[in-house]
Design an enzyme around this catalytic site. Structure first.
Site, mmCIF file in Angstrom:
data_model
loop_
_atom_site.group_PDB
_atom_site.id
_atom_site.type_symbol
_atom_site.label_atom_id
_atom_site.label_comp_id
_atom_site.label_asym_id
_atom_site.label_seq_id
_atom_site.Cartn_x
_atom_site.Cartn_y
_atom_site.Cartn_z
ATOM 1 N N GLU A 128 0.835 -1.196 0.000
ATOM 2 C CA GLU A 128 0.000 0.000 0.000
ATOM 3 C C GLU A 128 0.869 1.243 0.000
ATOM 4 O O GLU A 128 2.018 1.211 0.411
ATOM 5 C CB GLU A 128 -1.020 -0.044 1.140
ATOM 6 N N LYS A 132 3.674 10.707 2.838
ATOM 7 C CA LYS A 132 4.629 10.841 3.938
ATOM 8 C C LYS A 132 4.570 12.286 4.373
ATOM 9 O O LYS A 132 4.940 13.188 3.629
ATOM 10 C CB LYS A 132 6.037 10.480 3.488
ATOM 11 N N ASP A 134 5.361 15.587 6.698
ATOM 12 C CA ASP A 134 6.560 16.115 7.311
ATOM 13 C C ASP A 134 6.232 16.704 8.672
ATOM 14 O O ASP A 134 5.895 17.873 8.793
ATOM 15 C CB ASP A 134 7.126 17.196 6.377
ATOM 16 N N TYR A 241 -0.834 6.201 11.579
ATOM 17 C CA TYR A 241 -0.457 5.315 10.478
ATOM 18 C C TYR A 241 0.301 4.067 10.921
ATOM 19 O O TYR A 241 0.687 3.247 10.105
ATOM 20 C CB TYR A 241 0.365 6.061 9.421
ATOM 21 N N LYS A 328 10.908 9.432 -1.772
ATOM 22 C CA LYS A 328 10.959 10.884 -1.587
ATOM 23 C C LYS A 328 10.690 11.629 -2.895
ATOM 24 O O LYS A 328 11.074 11.174 -3.968
ATOM 25 C CB LYS A 328 12.342 11.286 -1.058
ATOM 26 N N CYS A 422 48.326 19.671 -18.263
ATOM 27 C CA CYS A 422 48.011 19.758 -16.836
ATOM 28 C C CYS A 422 48.165 21.208 -16.371
ATOM 29 O O CYS A 422 49.209 21.818 -16.616
ATOM 30 C CB CYS A 422 48.945 18.845 -16.065
ATOM 31 N N CYS A 425 51.409 21.480 -14.021
ATOM 32 C CA CYS A 425 52.812 21.260 -14.405
ATOM 33 C C CYS A 425 53.055 21.393 -15.898
ATOM 34 O O CYS A 425 54.197 21.328 -16.346
ATOM 35 C CB CYS A 425 53.285 19.892 -13.929
ATOM 36 N N CYS A 440 47.100 13.651 -15.995
ATOM 37 C CA CYS A 440 48.365 14.341 -16.232
ATOM 38 C C CYS A 440 49.452 13.284 -16.345
ATOM 39 O O CYS A 440 49.499 12.357 -15.549
ATOM 40 C CB CYS A 440 48.633 15.272 -15.050
ATOM 41 N N CYS A 446 54.932 16.497 -11.587
ATOM 42 C CA CYS A 446 53.767 17.364 -11.429
ATOM 43 C C CYS A 446 53.630 17.726 -9.961
ATOM 44 O O CYS A 446 53.441 16.865 -9.113
ATOM 45 C CB CYS A 446 52.502 16.646 -11.908
HETATM 46 S S1 IVH Z 1 5.854 4.492 8.887
HETATM 47 C C1 IVH Z 1 7.672 1.265 11.098
HETATM 48 N N1 IVH Z 1 4.286 6.108 7.554
HETATM 49 O O1 IVH Z 1 8.681 9.485 8.403
HETATM 50 C C2 IVH Z 1 6.931 2.479 10.772
HETATM 51 N N2 IVH Z 1 6.158 7.043 8.677
HETATM 52 O O2 IVH Z 1 11.387 9.008 7.549
HETATM 53 C C3 IVH Z 1 7.812 3.607 10.431
HETATM 54 N N3 IVH Z 1 6.336 9.467 8.476
HETATM 55 O O3 IVH Z 1 9.748 8.150 11.430
HETATM 56 C C4 IVH Z 1 7.099 4.810 10.056
HETATM 57 N N4 IVH Z 1 4.545 9.760 7.255
HETATM 58 O O4 IVH Z 1 8.033 10.097 11.448
HETATM 59 C C5 IVH Z 1 5.388 6.005 8.321
HETATM 60 N N5 IVH Z 1 2.834 7.432 6.368
HETATM 61 C C6 IVH Z 1 3.892 7.319 7.126
HETATM 62 C C7 IVH Z 1 4.658 8.435 7.490
HETATM 63 C C8 IVH Z 1 5.801 8.253 8.267
HETATM 64 C C9 IVH Z 1 5.555 10.347 7.862
HETATM 65 C C10 IVH Z 1 7.566 9.817 9.186
HETATM 66 C C11 IVH Z 1 7.777 9.118 10.505
HETATM 67 C C12 IVH Z 1 9.001 8.279 10.288
HETATM 68 C C13 IVH Z 1 9.712 9.065 9.239
HETATM 69 C C14 IVH Z 1 10.710 8.235 8.468
#
Ligand code: IVH
Length: 695
Positions: A128, A132, A134, A241, A328, A422, A425, A440, A446
């Site tokens: 799935e 992610k 921040d 999550y 990322k 170079c 030299c 070189c 040199c």
């Molecule tokens: S799973 C074993 N799911 O990203 C589970 N992390 O770079 C590990 N994070 O430490 C984390 N969104 O703080 C998971 N959908 C997401 C996430 C997530 C953000 C963060 C979390 C983790 C860090 C790793």
């Protein structure tokens, strides 16, 4: 001139010494960034740059596993807790995630997981994908349905107890419904919406209070307030999550559990389930397209194997689960002007072009240099002086020139001509067929090469003369006191001259003398390494020492090995870890008459200690030549090799009549056949393990 701090060398080109030094510097740097981020909520670099530091660290460790440090950032999550908050132990460690930066990395992840699980091509593996976010991760423990306490991640095993503050976050339930297990730790991310962040910063500015760099810092700073009344005023939110300790299993799959969290009143992400890489990448695209319209910042997409039984089988690798990865979003780019191209000359004479840029901020860092790698790279991208260029801080930290903006090129611009001589030299610079590097040909005439070689000679893993660092080498070189390595040992004859120089007192001269005299006795492997032979790092130097035992034997063998038909040549390339191209460089080094002079001169000054094989008389494999082939299951190839060598065996890469034992793993092919023909003893992996079990 060298650019300080610029990691211009590609990982595959790094010498072992540089790798060692860089790993050390990276450990320090990453540790400091961890502190800035986790303890002070005040990072000094962008997340993308931080990821690149870690990525480069991992890449170097992957290439030189034996150089991995005890304090390697790879094994660490976050930073130790250091605050006025009470500390709390996580019952189940809070992990981090490995990173993927390209489609290829995602394919590798999928392949790796499938291979680990032994899935054949028909088997369906559900993975799935979810955003992610921040923010900062949090673990909330519920007992008998009640919120008991909440801990930040801290270093992964001990976090800060921020329960009071968490109680003020509006979308975190204080009470779970009856179907929740007796004990459940809900984990997820505390974050701040982009709009709320902007408003908060405005208020902070009006009050003359601290302004936060980004929503993540604002969230962290707000959650880690000692006064929960302040936290209460901050618009924090939480996404669930993941989970920690649970008294009963929450479901069969990741997606089931997310649904369950949602039914308990937690905010959860929209998740996408895919059956293959194509599906994952399409989820990534969808999430990336929606990124700008989301109310919060996301920095990538997390992929997780959906079935929990498979997650359990996959387990974890040091700091992150094997069953998940963070894909990322791409690195930030910026546009600037390339003002000049400088050429740096390294120890082995390689001419490396470096772009001098009009300074520009990329992902929060000012960049004024970028590596151009070599002539081909410049030609391929048609990079010219005064071009407007797109630069990016890419995968391995070195800023890169991505492309040229042709529309903005001036009409009288001309293609860049790579120097034919170079710059240090004036000798011819040539590019051999099949090589990317231009070198070189000046060798030791040199100055750049000579000085770089001398610096290498005294460096830490070579002669380790701490009183004679790189700066002093330059000075002694300029003053003509050190031209060749052996001159170092004659420096004492120039004591009177040195004493007239500014900054050189009796004491510092004594120290210098001592640090030189202490090194008149040197182990053979260090000595070989110090010579700075192309491609010969510490590991290869050790191999040569181990196999030839003393310098005379090595020199004689290398003289014979000039003939590729000779048995000396065969012996050399049979050493596991020495390939043909490396062998060529080693032989050429010893063949060169100037190097022979340097060696004789050094021998007159030094006492080089022969390599003494480990006293493993009770080891049945001591002195034996062993070869590993096929797939091993109980250990990796490098582990197997290290273990055998520790027991006094010599590990060779190919089977010959000198081979004593062939350890044949699964699907061993031609080597096994050859061993059978030659009557070499053959063991399978189990037999070998049993053979060395008690040693
Ligand atoms: S799973 C074993 N799911 O990203 C589970 N992390 O770079 C590990 N994070 O430490 C984390 N969104 O703080 C998971 N959908 C997401 C996430 C997530 C953000 C963060 C979390 C983790 C860090 C790793």
């Amino acid at each position: 001139m060298k650019i300080e701090g610029l990691r211009e060398v590609r990982v595959e080109d790094l010498s072992e010494l540089d790798a060692y030094a860089e790993l050390k510097a990276l450990a320090k740097e990453i540790h400091q960034h961890d502190k800035d981020y986790y303890q002070n909520d005040e990072p000094t670099i962008s997340d993308a740059d931080y990821d690149r530091l870690r990525q480069r660290n991992s890449a170097i460790e992957a290439r030189f596993p034996h150089l991995k440090r005890k304090d390697s950032p790879t094994d660490k999550v976050g930073a130790p807790v250091q605050s006025s908050f009470a500390k709390g132990q996580h019952s189940v460690p809070m992990l981090s995630l490995g990173n993927a930066f390209s489609e290829e990395d995602v394919t590798d992840f999928n392949d790796r997981v499938r291979r680990f699980l032994g899935f054949d091509s028909d088997a369906v593996l559900e993975i799935e994908a979810e955003p992610k976010i921040d923010g900062l991760s949090l673990s909330i423990r519920y007992e008998a349905g009640k919120l008991k306490y909440a801990l930040t991640r801290g270093d992964g095993s001990v976090g800060e107890n921020v329960t009071q503050n968490v109680m003020t976050i509006g979308n975190i339930p204080h009470q779970l419904p009856d179907d929740a297990p007796d004990i459940v730790e809900v984990r997820g991310e505390v974050y701040m919406d982009k709009n709320d962040f902007a408003t908060l910063n405005q208020q902070q500015e009006e009050k003359g209070a601290k302004v936060f760099a980004n929503p993540r810092n604002a969230a962290a700073g707000s959650l880690r307030q000692l006064d929960s009344e302040i936290t209460k005023t901050r618009p924090l939110k939480f996404f669930a999550y993941a989970w920690g300790e649970v008294s009963e299993q929450l479901g069969e799959t990741q997606s089931d559990i997310i649904k369950r969290f949602s039914s308990w009143g937690f905010d959860t992400y929209d998740i996408h389930v895919a059956n293959d890489v194509k599906g994952l990448l399409s989820a990534y695209q969808t999430i990336q397209t929606n990124r700008a319209s989301l109310p919060y910042d996301i920095d990538g997409v997390v992929y997780k194997v959906n079935r929990l039984d498979l997650q359990a089988r996959l387990g974890m690798i040091t700091r992150s689960p094997r069953w998940a990865i963070a894909h990322k979003f791409p690195a930030e780019q910026a546009q600037t002007i390339l003002e000049a191209i400088d050429i740096q000359v390294g120890r082995t004479g390689v001419l490396t072009p470096v772009a001098r840029l009009k300074p520009i901020t990329v992902g929060g860092v000012v960049v004024s240099n970028a590596t151009l790698h070599n002539d081909d790279e410049i030609k391929r991208k048609d990079i010219r002086i005064n071009d407007h260029v797109i630069i990016q801080r890419a995968g391995d930290v070195i800023p890169q020139v991505v492309s040229v903006i042709l529309e903005q090129r001036s009409e009288n611009s001309t293609p860049y001509e790579f120097p034919k001589t170079c710059p240090e030299c004036g000798s011819h610079a040539i590019r051999e067929e099949g090589e990317a590097a231009t070198r070189c040909t000046g060798g030791l005439i040199c100055p750049a090469q000579a000085v770089e070689r001398l610096k290498h000679f005294v460096s830490r893993n070579a002669f380790d003369m701490d009183g004679l660092g790189a700066k002093n080498i330059e000075k002694f070189w300029q003053n003509g006191l050190i031209k060749t390595p052996a001159d170092i040992f004659r420096l004492k004859d120039h004591q009177a001259t040195i004493a007239t120089w500014e900054g050189w007192k009796e004491k510092s001269i004594e120290n210098l003398k001592k640090s030189i005299e202490d090194k008149r006795k040197i182990a053979l492997d260090r000595f070989i390494y110090a010579l700075g032979i192309r491609q010969v790092g510490q590991a290869t130097a050790k191999l040569l020492a181990k196999n030839y035992l003393n310098l005379d034997a090595l020199q004689t063998a290398m003289k014979e090995a000039c003939n590729p038909e000779s048995s000396a040549y065969e012996d050399l390339i049979n050493i596991d870890g020495i390939g043909q191209s490396m062998a060529q460089d080693i032989i050429e080094f010893f063949e060169e008459s100037h190097n022979q002079d340097v060696l004789e001169d050094l021998k007159s000054q030094l006492s080089i200690i022969d390599f003494i094989p480990p006293t493993t008389s009770d080891s049945p494999v001591a002195g034996k030549i062993v070869v590993f082939t096929g797939t091993l299951h109980t250990m990796t190839r490098s582990e197997a090799k290290a273990k055998a060598e520790n027991l006094g065996a010599k590990v060779s890469g190919s089977v010959s009549k000198k081979t004593d034992i062939l350890i044949a793993g699964d699907s061993a092919g031609s080597k096994r056949k050859k061993a059978e023909e030659l009557g070499v003893q053959i063991m399978n992996e189990e037999e070998w393990q049993a053979f060395i079990a008690d040693l």
